[in-house]
Design a protein around this motif. Structure first.
Motif, short mmCIF file in Angstrom:
data_model
loop_
_atom_site.label_atom_id
_atom_site.label_comp_id
_atom_site.label_asym_id
_atom_site.label_seq_id
_atom_site.Cartn_x
_atom_site.Cartn_y
_atom_site.Cartn_z
N LEU A 1 0.72 -1.19 0.05
CA LEU A 1 0.04 -0.03 0.02
C LEU A 1 0.82 1.22 0.02
N VAL A 2 0.29 2.27 -0.38
CA VAL A 2 1.19 3.66 -0.59
C VAL A 2 0.30 4.52 0.04
N ASN A 3 0.93 5.42 0.70
CA ASN A 3 0.26 6.54 1.75
C ASN A 3 0.95 8.02 1.19
N SER A 4 -0.05 8.86 1.01
CA SER A 4 0.37 10.06 0.59
C SER A 4 -0.45 11.10 1.30
N PRO A 5 -0.26 12.38 1.18
CA PRO A 5 -1.32 13.24 2.05
C PRO A 5 -2.67 13.23 1.32
N GLU A 6 -2.72 12.65 0.13
CA GLU A 6 -4.13 12.27 -0.54
C GLU A 6 -4.76 11.05 -0.03
N GLY A 7 -4.25 10.20 0.81
CA GLY A 7 -4.62 9.09 1.41
C GLY A 7 -3.82 7.91 1.18
N THR A 8 -4.49 6.55 1.52
CA THR A 8 -3.74 5.31 1.31
C THR A 8 -4.44 4.70 0.25
N TYR A 9 -3.50 4.02 -0.78
CA TYR A 9 -4.16 3.15 -2.12
C TYR A 9 -3.37 2.04 -2.09
N PHE A 10 -4.21 0.89 -2.30
CA PHE A 10 -3.63 -0.47 -2.63
C PHE A 10 -2.88 -0.50 -3.98
N LEU A 11 -1.56 -1.23 -3.81
CA LEU A 11 -0.90 -1.37 -5.12
C LEU A 11 -0.95 -2.80 -5.69
N GLU A 12 -0.69 -3.86 -4.59
CA GLU A 12 -0.96 -5.13 -5.23
C GLU A 12 -0.87 -5.96 -3.96
N SER A 13 -1.41 -7.55 -4.19
CA SER A 13 -1.03 -8.33 -3.18
C SER A 13 -0.35 -9.65 -3.73
N VAL A 14 0.63 -10.18 -3.24
CA VAL A 14 1.59 -10.96 -3.65
C VAL A 14 1.44 -12.15 -2.84
N ASP A 15 1.26 -13.51 -3.25
CA ASP A 15 1.37 -14.64 -2.69
C ASP A 15 2.87 -15.14 -2.42
N ALA A 16 3.27 -15.24 -1.11
CA ALA A 16 4.42 -15.45 -0.74
C ALA A 16 4.46 -16.68 0.03
N SER A 17 3.68 -17.63 -0.29
CA SER A 17 3.52 -18.84 0.43
C SER A 17 4.87 -19.72 0.37
N VAL A 18 5.31 -19.61 -0.64
CA VAL A 18 6.58 -20.56 -1.37
C VAL A 18 7.85 -19.81 -0.86
#
Length: 272
Positions: free
Chosen positions: A25-42
């Motif tokens: 996620l990225v946070n700035s004065p405009e708010g927090t935004y979701f970038l991506e979700s990565v499967d790190a199970s392995v």
């Protein structure tokens, strides 16, 4: 054009399918935004984490990302240190929520607390496994629940102790009621253990110790994990207040040995 400063938050979680997911996620004065979700199970080694972090920073722009906030695992820390070497304008920090969660986890491993958390879990498990008894419990405590999941699983354990203590008198009335005694489960070993636990003065005194040790930290956890993120000086002030409150509550009861262990856990997680 003035550069927009961004903070990249990296949060680890497990989904219902048991996958280990890393959310960016990225946070700035405009708010927090979701970038991506990565499967790190392995793959969770630091090299994998480093590549993921660097890729996201490159996509956002090295010149506007000023800070990366990540969990406190060794792989995350190693990746953060290398990132600062590669990008001199970047600063990485460990996640305050994860730090507080680690404090509660380590406190829960202290023998007096581990024992009481285990006994409390057996009480709630017994009640929630049997529909009639669960119905009786809710009737006695006004329709509430003893177990309420919160932000982190270790905070949940301590919050359950608080809930048990709040409804102590009602739980005592429950195990002494005709409905409880007349239930066929009353003749089981599990019932006997729950009955003895709920009526134990020693158990409730130990629950109070757990609550006094965890409550100030859970207040800080609730603030830092809220929608409005506090700045670091405010978090530091909250932590200092929490530590003083814990010290005062245990010094009064002359439990210096337990207090020393609690404070060592807090300082280890907070300072290192």
């Amino acid at each position: 054009m003035e550069a927009l400063w961004l903070h990249a938050y990296v949060r680890w979680m497990a989904d219902r399918r048991g996958r280990h997911l890393i959310n960016f996620l990225v946070n700035s004065p405009e708010g927090t935004y979701f970038l991506e979700s990565v499967d790190a199970s392995v793959e969770v080694q630091y090299a994998f984490m480093l590549d993921l972090l660097e890729k996201n920073i490159e996509e956002i722009g090295k010149d506007i990302v000023v800070q990366v906030i990540i969990d406190n695992g060794a792989n995350y820390k190693a990746a953060g240190r290398i990132l600062m070497d590669r990008i001199p304008t970047l600063f990485w920090s460990s996640c305050a929520v994860h730090c507080l969660d680690l404090m509660l986890e380590d406190m829960g491993k202290l023998h007096p607390f581990q024992k009481i958390i285990g006994r409390a879990r057996r009480v709630t498990t017994f009640i929630y496994r049997h529909g009639r008894i669960l119905s009786l419990m809710r009737e006695k405590i006004g329709g509430a629940d003893l177990v309420r999941p919160v932000a982190t699983r270790f905070a949940t354990s301590f919050l359950t102790l608080k809930s048990l203590h709040k409804h102590k008198d009602s739980l005592k009335a429950l195990v002494l009621s005709e409905e409880w005694i007349g239930n066929k489960l009353a003749k089981t070993a599990a019932d006997a253990e729950v009955h003895d636990t709920v009526l134990s003065v020693e158990f409730w005194n130990a629950v109070e110790d757990c609550f006094r040790a965890s409550a100030p930290l859970r207040i800080v956890l609730r603030v830092v994990d809220g929608d409005e993120k506090p700045v670091m000086p405010d978090v530091t002030t909250l932590m200092n207040h929490a530590k003083e409150k814990i010290k005062l509550s245990f010094i009064v009861d002359n439990k210096k040995v337990l207090l020393k262990k609690i404070m060592e856990i807090i300082e280890k997680c907070w300072m290192k």
